[in-house]
Structure formats: structure tokens, C-alpha cells
Design an enzyme around this catalytic site. Structure first.
Site, short mmCIF file in Angstrom:
data_model
loop_
_atom_site.label_atom_id
_atom_site.label_comp_id
_atom_site.label_asym_id
_atom_site.label_seq_id
_atom_site.Cartn_x
_atom_site.Cartn_y
_atom_site.Cartn_z
N HIS A 5 0.75 -1.27 -0.11
CA HIS A 5 -0.07 -0.04 0.10
C HIS A 5 0.85 1.35 -0.20
O HIS A 5 0.36 2.36 0.07
CB HIS A 5 -0.85 0.04 1.48
CG HIS A 5 -1.44 -1.27 1.53
ND1 HIS A 5 -1.22 -2.07 2.47
CD2 HIS A 5 -2.54 -2.04 1.00
CE1 HIS A 5 -1.67 -3.28 2.62
NE2 HIS A 5 -2.74 -2.98 1.48
N GLY A 21 -7.88 11.63 6.99
CA GLY A 21 -8.48 10.56 6.18
C GLY A 21 -8.40 10.79 4.51
O GLY A 21 -8.03 9.87 3.94
N ARG A 25 -6.26 16.12 1.22
CA ARG A 25 -6.05 16.97 2.51
C ARG A 25 -4.29 16.78 2.91
O ARG A 25 -4.02 17.82 3.47
CB ARG A 25 -6.75 16.66 3.73
CG ARG A 25 -8.09 17.13 3.56
CD ARG A 25 -8.66 17.98 4.94
NE ARG A 25 -10.07 18.12 4.87
CZ ARG A 25 -10.41 19.40 4.49
NH1 ARG A 25 -9.68 20.40 4.30
NH2 ARG A 25 -11.70 19.63 4.51
N ARG A 44 -2.69 3.40 -4.78
CA ARG A 44 -4.15 3.78 -4.66
C ARG A 44 -4.64 5.09 -4.40
O ARG A 44 -5.67 5.36 -3.62
CB ARG A 44 -4.76 3.02 -3.28
CG ARG A 44 -4.47 1.38 -3.64
CD ARG A 44 -4.89 0.57 -2.46
NE ARG A 44 -4.80 -0.97 -2.86
CZ ARG A 44 -5.93 -1.52 -2.96
NH1 ARG A 44 -7.14 -1.07 -3.02
NH2 ARG A 44 -5.59 -2.57 -3.39
N ARG A 88 -3.90 12.05 14.10
CA ARG A 88 -4.96 11.94 13.20
C ARG A 88 -5.64 13.34 13.20
O ARG A 88 -6.09 13.76 14.34
CB ARG A 88 -6.21 10.91 13.74
CG ARG A 88 -7.50 11.08 13.09
CD ARG A 88 -8.35 9.74 12.95
NE ARG A 88 -9.74 10.02 12.82
CZ ARG A 88 -10.35 10.76 11.63
NH1 ARG A 88 -9.59 10.88 10.48
NH2 ARG A 88 -11.63 11.03 11.42
N GLY A 90 -8.86 15.23 11.67
CA GLY A 90 -9.95 14.64 10.72
C GLY A 90 -11.07 15.47 10.97
O GLY A 90 -11.00 16.60 11.57
N THR A 91 -12.27 15.10 10.46
CA THR A 91 -13.59 15.71 10.67
C THR A 91 -14.41 14.78 11.58
O THR A 91 -14.11 13.67 11.71
CB THR A 91 -14.11 16.18 9.40
OG1 THR A 91 -14.46 15.03 8.59
CG2 THR A 91 -13.52 17.38 8.81
N GLU A 183 -12.21 6.37 12.80
CA GLU A 183 -11.09 5.72 12.73
C GLU A 183 -10.34 5.67 13.92
O GLU A 183 -9.56 4.91 14.25
CB GLU A 183 -10.19 6.52 11.54
CG GLU A 183 -10.49 6.61 10.12
CD GLU A 183 -11.90 7.65 9.96
OE1 GLU A 183 -11.91 8.62 10.60
OE2 GLU A 183 -12.27 7.31 8.94
N ASP A 206 -19.97 18.29 10.82
CA ASP A 206 -21.62 17.96 10.48
C ASP A 206 -22.33 17.99 12.14
O ASP A 206 -21.74 17.41 12.85
CB ASP A 206 -21.67 16.62 10.11
CG ASP A 206 -21.41 16.26 8.67
OD1 ASP A 206 -21.50 16.92 7.86
OD2 ASP A 206 -20.30 15.84 8.77
N1 HPA Z 1 -20.26 10.33 10.93
C1 HPA Z 1 -19.17 9.69 11.14
N2 HPA Z 1 -17.85 10.29 10.67
C2 HPA Z 1 -17.85 11.48 10.30
C3 HPA Z 1 -19.27 12.27 10.19
C4 HPA Z 1 -20.32 11.61 10.48
O1 HPA Z 1 -21.65 12.18 10.55
N3 HPA Z 1 -18.86 13.41 9.60
C5 HPA Z 1 -17.54 13.59 9.74
N4 HPA Z 1 -17.11 12.27 10.00
#
Ligand code: HPA
Length: 234
Positions: A5, A21, A25, A44, A88, A90-91, A183, A206
Site C-alpha cells: 500500500h 483521512g 488533505r 491507490r 489523526r 480529521g472531521t 477511525e 456535521d
Molecule cells: N459520521 C461519521 N464520521 C464523520 C461524520 C459523521 O457524520 N462527519 C464527519 N465524519
């Protein structure tokens, strides 16, 4: 030596690695924040770069989405390439009223509905936790920069589209879990296994309590605050 990988040779990857992730980014972080960044992996499309930040050698590696993908990249970074400090970046989705869009979550621990740790531990319910050192530094740095950071348990969910999302989110939120990602549980578990330091920092993209999500621009600026903190403390 490379892996199925990752094309990097031993020594191409720094022992401090940021883990977004999204591989795009990783490219953005490398181009915006690192000096002399070189791309060491395109297998990949999971881009990885090494450069420097204020003289520190740092890599940034995309991990993909979900625990199985994190499992592959984190395992190889630690076992093959010698990563010692992994953050990490992330969002996440918010699960509690007091958590708002663009807030930063620093994950103290990870709760999960994944089967990966059941498979590892059987009847024992392992509690994956952050590196105390990295967590403390991240919290102090956020305070210094006057950036709101919430230290909390997060819910690492296996399914983005889950028929039972509403019930699960409500249940874990009632036990103090602030946010959902996909994650962190696996990153923290591998860090424990290999005795390295790991931390997850997330920006809330979100709002799963009241609805709504960040515009692309809002997401970017909140994300940049978080990256700056991660780069300072790694
Ligand atoms: N769910 C899981 N992971 C996420 C979300 C979500 O709504 N938004 C950003 N990462």
C-alpha cells in the site's frame, strides 16, 4: 522496502506523522504548511508527503475512511516505517448540544460499534485512549491560541449510513460521548499495541443534533487552526 500500500523506502517517512483521512488533505497540508515537501506515496491515490515544519521533519499520510483502512496505514507506518508520534487530523459529526460546527474535539478515548476489538480481545472490552503527553500539549496549545477545544470520548462508528444511527448516537451521547468519527478506535488500539504516541484531533463538520454542516470555506479555516496546533505539538 515498500509495502503493498506504500511505495516509500525506509527512511522516507518521518517518525512524526499527521494522518488526515482524505489524501487530498494530505497534499493540501504538505503544500500549505510544510517546507520542501516530497511526495513518497501515490499507491491507490493514498498520498503521503515528508517535509519540515519549523525545522522538524514531519510526514503527512492519508489513511482513507474507516477502521480497516486506518488499520493498514497506521500498522505499516509504525511497524515498517518506524512512526513514533501519530496525530489523526480529521472531521466528525457532533452528538451533543454543546458541541458546535467548527469546534475542535480532542479525543480522550474511543467507544465503538466495530467488531475489530472484539476479535482481538474476546470477552475483554479494551478501552483505547489517547497519548496523555500529546493530549495535554494539544489542549494547552489550543488554550494558548484561544481556540475552543473539547476533550472528550468519541464514537468510532463502522457505518456512515447506519439504519440505527439515531439510537446509537443518542445512547453514546447520554454517556458523555461528544462526536462521531470512523477511525480513532483503531489508531488508539494500534498505538497501545506498539507502544507509540497517538492522538486524534477533529473539527466538527456535521451537526448531527440540530442539523447543518460547514461550508467548504468554514471547514477549511477551522481545519487550518487544528493543523497548526497539531504541527506545533507533534
Ligand atoms: N459520521 C461519521 N464520521 C464523520 C461524520 C459523521 O457524520 N462527519 C464527519 N465524519
Amino acid at each position: 522496502m515498500s509495502t503493498p500500500h506504500n511505495n516509500a523506502n525506509i527512511g522516507d517517512i518521518a517518525d512524526r506523522v499527521l494522518l488526515p483521512g482524505d489524501p487530498m488533505r494530505a497534499k493540501y497540508i504538505a503544500e500549505t504548511f510544510l517546507e520542501d515537501a516530497i511526495c513518497y506515496n501515490e499507491v491507490r491515490g493514498m498520498l503521503g508527503f515528508t517535509g519540515t515544519y519549523k525545522g522538524k521533519r514531519i510526514s503527512v499520510q492519508g489513511t482513507g475512511m474507516g477502521m480497516p483502512s486506518m488499520h493498514i496505514y497506521a500498522n505499516e507506518l509504525i511497524e515498517i516505517y518506524g512512526a513514533k508520534r501519530l496525530i489523526r487530523v480529521g472531521t466528525c459529526g457532533s452528538l451533543r448540544n454543546e458541541v458546535h460546527l467548527r469546534d475542535i474535539i480532542i479525543a480522550l478515548g474511543a467507544t465503538t460499534d466495530s467488531n475489530m476489538n472484539h476479535d482481538r480481545f474476546g470477552n475483554i472490552s479494551f478501552a483505547p485512549t489517547a497519548s496523555f503527553e500529546l493530549l495535554q500539549k494539544a489542549y494547552e496549545e489550543a488554550k494558548k491560541e484561544r481556540v475552543k477545544a473539547i476533550v472528550s470520548n468519541v464514537f468510532t462508528s463502522d457505518k456512515f449510513y447506519d439504519d440505527k444511527a439515531r439510537e446509537k448516537n443518542k445512547l453514546v451521547a447520554s454517556y458523555g460521548v461528544s462526536a462521531v468519527d470512523m477511525e480513532t478506535c483503531e489508531l488508539y488500539t494500534l498505538a497501545a499495541k506498539y507502544e507509540v504516541d497517538a492522538l486524534t484531533m477533529l473539527t466538527v463538520s456535521d451537526d448531527l443534533v440540530n442539523g447543518g454542516c460547514c461550508s467548504a470555506q468554514e471547514r477549511q479555516s477551522a481545519f487550518c487552526h487544528m493543523i497548526q496546533i497539531a504541527l506545533e505539538i507533534i
